[in-house]
Scaffold this active site. Structure first.
Site, PDB file in Angstrom:
ATOM      1  CB  THR A  93     -69.847 -74.598 -64.154  1.00 51.52           C
ATOM      2  OG1 THR A  93     -70.405 -75.737 -63.515  1.00 51.52           O
ATOM      3  CG2 THR A  93     -69.024 -73.813 -63.150  1.00 51.52           C
ATOM      4  CE  LYS A 168     -69.575 -76.554 -60.413  1.00 50.79           C
ATOM      5  NZ  LYS A 168     -69.961 -77.886 -60.652  1.00 50.79           N
ATOM      6  CE  LYS A 236     -66.608 -74.137 -68.189  1.00 50.16           C
ATOM      7  NZ  LYS A 236     -67.794 -74.463 -67.407  1.00 50.16           N
TER       8      LYS A 236
HETATM    9  P1  NAP Z   1     -69.734 -81.978 -72.275  1.00 54.63           P
HETATM   10  O1  NAP Z   1     -69.809 -83.439 -72.089  1.00 54.63           O
HETATM   11  O2  NAP Z   1     -68.569 -81.391 -72.986  1.00 54.63           O
HETATM   12  O3  NAP Z   1     -71.106 -81.524 -72.993  1.00 54.63           O
HETATM   13  C1  NAP Z   1     -71.327 -80.199 -73.401  1.00 54.63           C
HETATM   14  C2  NAP Z   1     -72.705 -80.102 -74.011  1.00 54.63           C
HETATM   15  O4  NAP Z   1     -72.978 -78.744 -74.361  1.00 54.63           O
HETATM   16  C3  NAP Z   1     -72.857 -80.909 -75.300  1.00 54.63           C
HETATM   17  O5  NAP Z   1     -74.164 -81.405 -75.385  1.00 54.63           O
HETATM   18  C4  NAP Z   1     -72.603 -79.843 -76.379  1.00 54.63           C
HETATM   19  O6  NAP Z   1     -73.173 -80.174 -77.637  1.00 54.63           O
HETATM   20  C5  NAP Z   1     -73.322 -78.675 -75.746  1.00 54.63           C
HETATM   21  N1  NAP Z   1     -72.881 -77.364 -76.246  1.00 54.63           N
HETATM   22  C6  NAP Z   1     -71.668 -76.780 -76.056  1.00 54.63           C
HETATM   23  N2  NAP Z   1     -71.641 -75.580 -76.633  1.00 54.63           N
HETATM   24  C7  NAP Z   1     -72.852 -75.381 -77.197  1.00 54.63           C
HETATM   25  C8  NAP Z   1     -73.436 -74.308 -77.932  1.00 54.63           C
HETATM   26  N3  NAP Z   1     -72.753 -73.198 -78.200  1.00 54.63           N
HETATM   27  N4  NAP Z   1     -74.712 -74.452 -78.355  1.00 54.63           N
HETATM   28  C9  NAP Z   1     -75.406 -75.579 -78.079  1.00 54.63           C
HETATM   29  N5  NAP Z   1     -74.915 -76.622 -77.390  1.00 54.63           N
HETATM   30  C10 NAP Z   1     -73.647 -76.521 -76.952  1.00 54.63           C
HETATM   31  O7  NAP Z   1     -69.801 -81.202 -70.871  1.00 54.63           O
HETATM   32  P2  NAP Z   1     -70.448 -81.694 -69.477  1.00 54.63           P
HETATM   33  O8  NAP Z   1     -69.418 -82.421 -68.698  1.00 54.63           O
HETATM   34  O9  NAP Z   1     -71.795 -82.285 -69.741  1.00 54.63           O
HETATM   35  O10 NAP Z   1     -70.600 -80.257 -68.761  1.00 54.63           O
HETATM   36  C11 NAP Z   1     -71.672 -79.360 -69.078  1.00 54.63           C
HETATM   37  C12 NAP Z   1     -71.637 -78.218 -68.059  1.00 54.63           C
HETATM   38  O11 NAP Z   1     -71.803 -78.764 -66.727  1.00 54.63           O
HETATM   39  C13 NAP Z   1     -70.310 -77.428 -68.044  1.00 54.63           C
HETATM   40  O12 NAP Z   1     -70.558 -76.076 -67.797  1.00 54.63           O
HETATM   41  C14 NAP Z   1     -69.550 -78.072 -66.893  1.00 54.63           C
HETATM   42  O13 NAP Z   1     -68.592 -77.177 -66.348  1.00 54.63           O
HETATM   43  C15 NAP Z   1     -70.687 -78.393 -65.921  1.00 54.63           C
HETATM   44  N6  NAP Z   1     -70.419 -79.512 -64.977  1.00 54.63           N
HETATM   45  C16 NAP Z   1     -69.792 -80.652 -65.375  1.00 54.63           C
HETATM   46  C17 NAP Z   1     -69.579 -81.678 -64.456  1.00 54.63           C
HETATM   47  C18 NAP Z   1     -68.878 -82.971 -64.828  1.00 54.63           C
HETATM   48  O14 NAP Z   1     -68.454 -83.704 -63.914  1.00 54.63           O
HETATM   49  N7  NAP Z   1     -68.777 -83.306 -66.108  1.00 54.63           N
HETATM   50  C19 NAP Z   1     -70.032 -81.544 -63.139  1.00 54.63           C
HETATM   51  C20 NAP Z   1     -70.715 -80.401 -62.776  1.00 54.63           C
HETATM   52  C21 NAP Z   1     -70.916 -79.381 -63.723  1.00 54.63           C
HETATM   53  P3  NAP Z   1     -72.399 -81.194 -78.618  1.00 54.63           P
HETATM   54  O15 NAP Z   1     -72.830 -82.575 -78.223  1.00 54.63           O
HETATM   55  O16 NAP Z   1     -72.879 -80.808 -79.981  1.00 54.63           O
HETATM   56  O17 NAP Z   1     -70.925 -80.958 -78.448  1.00 54.63           O
END
Ligand code: NAP
Length: 284
Positions: A93, A168, A236
């Protein structure tokens, strides 16, 4: 299609498992390499040591990382290895502007780009029931639809590059209002000394029933806030929505109030908790 996946966080893990089940997952990359190694051992996909390596071997590249700059950094690395004709699908997102910059960078390499943010939480990612809103070329979406279908219950084409992210932002504004309503109402229920599990069950079955109440009602009232969706990530997203609203002369009071509440919680060290941690403030 030979698919590489970058970003094995809370969302990426569930999505990649569903891609593997459908026979699409060829390779994975995660910044923290142990997560990629574990998933590779579980699914048989290749764990790549770099994004460049993954990009050179995939027909479809899926991205699910945290924020705007993360997506742009990943896309820069993809551009080093990507082959012409590859389709890059970003499910993070981020802003529509970031989507358009990513598309332009990839176009220079004759690669295609779709912004395809999702809704449905970690449960939707795990169960393959996400709702996906897509911006970009409709023909490119059709090419990769078989891959996207493995992770989703619904896919909507919203318009050109950036339109998926604009949709979104609509979702995130709505989630802010729902979070405010549910946490405030359940704090009220607690103050009335009602049996909270029964409150959640009976209201979930009526006109005020909603996904957030159903999936987070009982955990928040037991003071459990494991993500889920991290509060700092929703903060964010709401900053993106507020910026987009300002560009067209709109104010969004609920979004502003939620940003202020989240800022308080983040200052108290709760940014990595689920967004239902807003219940902490409502109880006070
Ligand atoms: P998360 O659990 O914090 O995971 C983030 C992932 O991104 C991790 O694998 C992290 O690697 C990787 N990452 C972050 N910065 C990076 C970079 N600069 N280079 C390479 N890898 C990087 O987050 P999430 O909940 O999966 O969310 C991911 C995205 O989906 C976000 O944009 C969020 O807003 C969106 N989203 C989330 C949800 C939800 O319910 N969680 C629902 C819909 C959409 P590391 O493992 O090394 O930290």
């Amino acid at each position: 299609m030979k698919t590489g996946f970058i970003g094995l966080g809370a969302m990426g893990l569930g999505m990649t498992r569903n891609l593997a089940k459908a026979g699409h997952l060829a390779a994975v990359y995660n910044r923290t390499v142990e997560k990629a190694a574990a998933l590779a051992a579980e699914t048989g996909a290749e764990a790549c040591g770099s994004i460049e390596q993954l990009a050179g071997n995939a027909e479809v590249i899926m991205i699910c990382v945290s924020a705007d700059q993360d997506v742009l950094d990943v896309v820069d690395a993809v551009c080093i290895g990507v082959k012409p004709g590859t389709v890059v699908v970003d499910m993070s997102t981020v802003s529509g502007e970031t989507a358009r910059i990513a598309a332009a960078k990839l176009a220079e390499k004759q690669a295609e780009f779709l912004d395809a943010p999702v809704s449905g939480g970690v449960e939707g990612a795990r169960n393959g029931t996400l709702a996906m809103m897509v911006g970009g070329d409709a023909g490119v979406l059709e090419r990769v639809r078989p891959v996207l279908t493995a992770m989703t219950a619904r896919i909507e084409h919203m318009g050109g590059v950036g339109a998926g992210q604009a949709c979104k932002a609509v979702n995130q504004i709505m989630c802010a209002g729902i979070n405010q309503a549910v946490t405030e109402a359940l704090a009220f229920a607690a103050a009335q000394q009602l049996p909270l599990d029964k409150v959640v069950d009976v209201i979930a079955g009526g006109a005020a029933g909603n996904w957030f109440l159903q999936h987070r009602g009982k955990t928040m009232t037991n003071n459990q806030y494991a993500p889920g969706f991290k509060l700092a990530l929703h903060h964010k997203d709401l900053l993106i929505a507020e910026r987009m609203a300002a560009q067209v002369g709109l104010t969004c009071p609920l979004t502003a109030a939620t940003l202020a509440d989240y800022a308080k919680l983040m200052a108290q060290g709760y940014g990595d908790e689920d967004i239902s941690a807003l219940y902490r403030l409502k109880q006070q």
